[in-house]
Design a protein around this motif. Sequence first.
Motif, PDB file in Angstrom:
ATOM      1  N   ARG A  25       0.842  -1.199   0.000  1.00 31.93           N
ATOM      2  CA  ARG A  25       0.000   0.000   0.000  1.00 31.93           C
ATOM      3  C   ARG A  25       0.878   1.250   0.000  1.00 31.93           C
ATOM      4  O   ARG A  25       1.772   1.389   0.843  1.00 31.93           O
ATOM      5  N   ASN A  26       0.619   2.132  -0.944  1.00 33.35           N
ATOM      6  CA  ASN A  26       1.398   3.364  -1.100  1.00 33.35           C
ATOM      7  C   ASN A  26       1.453   4.138   0.228  1.00 33.35           C
ATOM      8  O   ASN A  26       0.419   4.523   0.760  1.00 33.35           O
ATOM      9  N   PRO A  27       2.662   4.374   0.787  1.00 32.76           N
ATOM     10  CA  PRO A  27       2.759   5.017   2.102  1.00 32.76           C
ATOM     11  C   PRO A  27       2.288   6.470   2.118  1.00 32.76           C
ATOM     12  O   PRO A  27       1.965   7.000   3.178  1.00 32.76           O
ATOM     13  N   ALA A  28       2.196   7.103   0.931  1.00 28.43           N
ATOM     14  CA  ALA A  28       1.774   8.506   0.892  1.00 28.43           C
ATOM     15  C   ALA A  28       0.266   8.655   0.767  1.00 28.43           C
ATOM     16  O   ALA A  28      -0.259   9.751   0.865  1.00 28.43           O
ATOM     17  N   GLY A  29      -0.436   7.528   0.531  1.00 33.08           N
ATOM     18  CA  GLY A  29      -1.888   7.613   0.471  1.00 33.08           C
ATOM     19  C   GLY A  29      -2.481   7.175  -0.856  1.00 33.08           C
ATOM     20  O   GLY A  29      -1.813   6.592  -1.707  1.00 33.08           O
ATOM     21  N   ARG A  30      -3.765   7.475  -1.013  1.00 30.85           N
ATOM     22  CA  ARG A  30      -4.529   7.028  -2.180  1.00 30.85           C
ATOM     23  C   ARG A  30      -4.153   7.819  -3.433  1.00 30.85           C
ATOM     24  O   ARG A  30      -3.888   9.017  -3.363  1.00 30.85           O
ATOM     25  N   THR A  31      -4.195   7.114  -4.576  1.00 34.62           N
ATOM     26  CA  THR A  31      -3.883   7.756  -5.862  1.00 34.62           C
ATOM     27  C   THR A  31      -5.036   7.672  -6.855  1.00 34.62           C
ATOM     28  O   THR A  31      -4.971   8.266  -7.926  1.00 34.62           O
ATOM     29  N   GLY A  32      -6.077   6.889  -6.532  1.00 36.49           N
ATOM     30  CA  GLY A  32      -7.190   6.718  -7.467  1.00 36.49           C
ATOM     31  C   GLY A  32      -6.960   5.631  -8.490  1.00 36.49           C
ATOM     32  O   GLY A  32      -7.750   5.463  -9.419  1.00 36.49           O
ATOM     33  N   LEU A  33      -5.846   4.849  -8.318  1.00 38.68           N
ATOM     34  CA  LEU A  33      -5.540   3.807  -9.290  1.00 38.68           C
ATOM     35  C   LEU A  33      -4.807   2.665  -8.598  1.00 38.68           C
ATOM     36  O   LEU A  33      -3.869   2.897  -7.832  1.00 38.68           O
ATOM     37  N   VAL A  34      -5.246   1.426  -8.842  1.00 38.84           N
ATOM     38  CA  VAL A  34      -4.562   0.251  -8.299  1.00 38.84           C
ATOM     39  C   VAL A  34      -3.891  -0.511  -9.444  1.00 38.84           C
ATOM     40  O   VAL A  34      -4.132  -0.230 -10.616  1.00 38.84           O
ATOM     41  N   GLY A  35      -3.049  -1.484  -9.081  1.00 33.63           N
ATOM     42  CA  GLY A  35      -2.214  -2.149 -10.078  1.00 33.63           C
ATOM     43  C   GLY A  35      -0.839  -1.482 -10.062  1.00 33.63           C
ATOM     44  O   GLY A  35      -0.458  -0.846  -9.086  1.00 33.63           O
ATOM     45  N   ARG A  36      -0.120  -1.596 -11.184  1.00 32.46           N
ATOM     46  CA  ARG A  36       1.232  -1.019 -11.218  1.00 32.46           C
ATOM     47  C   ARG A  36       1.421   0.068 -12.266  1.00 32.46           C
ATOM     48  O   ARG A  36       2.487   0.683 -12.327  1.00 32.46           O
ATOM     49  N   GLY A  37       0.425   0.304 -13.117  1.00 35.77           N
ATOM     50  CA  GLY A  37       0.619   1.307 -14.149  1.00 35.77           C
ATOM     51  C   GLY A  37       1.832   0.954 -15.000  1.00 35.77           C
ATOM     52  O   GLY A  37       1.940  -0.146 -15.528  1.00 35.77           O
ATOM     53  N   LEU A  38       2.770   1.878 -15.099  1.00 36.76           N
ATOM     54  CA  LEU A  38       3.990   1.669 -15.889  1.00 36.76           C
ATOM     55  C   LEU A  38       5.143   1.122 -15.059  1.00 36.76           C
ATOM     56  O   LEU A  38       6.234   0.891 -15.588  1.00 36.76           O
ATOM     57  N   LEU A  39       4.944   0.956 -13.756  1.00 41.85           N
ATOM     58  CA  LEU A  39       6.044   0.555 -12.873  1.00 41.85           C
ATOM     59  C   LEU A  39       6.187  -0.962 -12.823  1.00 41.85           C
ATOM     60  O   LEU A  39       5.199  -1.696 -12.759  1.00 41.85           O
TER      61      LEU A  39
END
Length: 300
Positions: free
Chosen positions: A98-112
């Motif tokens: 879970r992203n330590p900075a909070g929610r981003t509106g998107l799950v999965g990995r995107g381009l990462l």
Amino acid sequence: MSGSNGSQKNSHNKARTSPYPGSKVERSRVPNEKVGWVVEWQDYNPVEYTAVSVLAGPKWADPQISESNFSPKFNEKDGHVERKSQNGLYEIENGRPRNPAGRTGLVGRGLLGRWGPNHAADPIITRWKRDSSGNKIIHPVSGKHILQFVAIKRKDCGEWAIPGGMVDPGEKISATLKREFGEEALNSLQKTSAEKREIEEKLHKLFSQDHLVIYKGYVDDPRNTDNAWMETEAVNYHDETGEIMDNLTLEAGDDAGKVRWVDINDKLKLYASHSQFIKLVAEKRDAHWSEDSEPDCHGL
């Protein structure tokens, strides 16, 4: 990464932008007050997205969490892959980090490629701006010397940036910093063996002297998702006399469209969190940053 709302607004903006880079995918909207995981949000419904280039299974990417033979060791060194975060322990929820900075509106990995932290290194190479006689130039308003750094123009988004890149599995950060600068700003991959040796000798001189670690940790990056995020170590190598870099010809390579020396000041608009890193370099080197005499109260 602090969990307070104030820091979230400052540190978590680019990670909520739409469309997601390289796609037409729109993130679910996350208002400032709902970024932090400590805030309950029953109706949170993020979009799922992992780029086709990642799902194709290149060597720099993890498999999907659901694959039976994939059991990553989060929050530790996992073989050659560093899954520890520079910001301490991160939570795992339903098998996903879970992203330590909070929610981003998107799950999965995107381009990462990696679930959890994706480690990068950003070499900030600086010198003093000099006149034709070789004297350091002083800014007429601030009275401070003007510092320059090597910037590349990214091919993917057209923004100016520090010539950094991803840390290869098992690679030391110091090696990444030198390799990426050579590839991005000196086009070392396209050089002959003799030219490569010459570049290597000069870079060794620059990279083996005293340096400043400017920042280590989470980066507010447009590629971040709820389950994958960028972290970096930004390091300043300063060529005090200018003699080393004067003997190296800047030439864009790899992911760079252009490369040049850029004067450091508060008007710079750079990729991701790079402006913050450059500001810190100016402060540490006591160089010119702003024509405004008012103290800057915004911090990072």
